[in-house]
Design a protein around this motif. Sequence first.
Motif, short mmCIF file in Angstrom:
data_model
loop_
_atom_site.label_atom_id
_atom_site.label_comp_id
_atom_site.label_asym_id
_atom_site.label_seq_id
_atom_site.Cartn_x
_atom_site.Cartn_y
_atom_site.Cartn_z
N ALA A 218 44.14 43.02 51.87
CA ALA A 218 44.21 43.18 50.41
C ALA A 218 42.91 42.74 49.75
CB ALA A 218 45.39 42.38 49.86
N ASP A 219 42.33 41.64 50.22
CA ASP A 219 41.05 41.17 49.66
C ASP A 219 39.95 42.20 49.84
OD1 ASP A 219 41.92 38.76 48.67
OD2 ASP A 219 41.31 37.59 50.43
N SER A 220 39.98 42.91 50.95
CA SER A 220 38.97 43.94 51.22
C SER A 220 39.14 45.11 50.26
CB SER A 220 39.06 44.42 52.67
OG SER A 220 38.83 43.35 53.57
N VAL A 221 40.37 45.51 50.03
CA VAL A 221 40.64 46.61 49.11
C VAL A 221 40.14 46.25 47.72
CG1 VAL A 221 42.45 48.00 48.04
CG2 VAL A 221 42.63 47.39 50.46
N VAL A 222 40.45 45.04 47.28
CA VAL A 222 40.01 44.60 45.96
C VAL A 222 38.48 44.60 45.88
CG1 VAL A 222 39.94 42.64 44.36
CG2 VAL A 222 42.08 43.25 45.50
#
Length: 301
Positions: A218-222
């Motif tokens: 999720a952090d990568s997507v953000v």
Amino acid sequence: MTLLPRFTGVVAFSLFAAFSSLHAEEVSVKQGDIELRGELTLADGKTAKDGVILMQHGTLAHNKMEIMQTLSELLKEKGYNTLNVNLSYAIDKRPSEMLDCSIEHKHKHEDAVAELDTWMNWLKEQGASKVVLLGHSRGGNQVSWAASEKDSDLLEKVVAVAPATWDAADSAKEYEERYKKPLADLMTEATKLAGEGKGAEIMTLPGFVYCENAKAAADSVVSYYKDDERKNTPSLLPKIKKPMLIVMGSADEVVADLPAKLEGIKQDNLTVETVDGADHFFMDLYADEVADKVAEFVDWK
């Protein structure tokens, strides 16, 4: 947090002596639990004390892709040392090849800024007297970001070759056209997870960057999709105080909006050059022209 390279005292001196007698050498440095890889190429009769051009490749690529290798070789012929680094993408000792889309992506766009800082510290340990940051495509944005936030006495100049631009609305439109699902829905989920401290949770996505049917934290997507003006290279320029060169290709369709975004920017420290006929990758003789412009700009002779 960026960690300093684990080279001190006699070890650093021995490495520097070895580099003095070699033309090119595989080098590495630790950043936390990750070992970063790079290739140091020394011009004839030169050592790191003569200065190094620190080079960063583009999206999901590697330090031995054609444009990076060609520029390194051409700059060596012109008497310049280069350190061609391989972005880790959160993988220990990542090999010099295109990133495997099937991995669980745990990297962030801004990781490159921290890794460049680690390499800058490493070069200082090796006795480098001055450094030029050079990046291509997304790497051009990342070296610009680094220069805007991590300036130092060691950093002398910045070169961005076809640097990345960014527009959140365009990114969302392109995502839906390519992957047939609204980006906003995915960003809502990713942002919620990150806000709850679950940023490491892996999401299944129709696409991530250039990868179809991908899995990413999720952090990568953000990181890759949030609206952050720092991903738009022209937005960084007012914060960069060192002399900077931007090289564009007149036939570049990847960052086709770059010329228009640069039109209204006037800075005494900024030089903009165009290679007529070149696309995003400056193949063949176009690379020679880029190397000529870089050498003239760096001007260490």
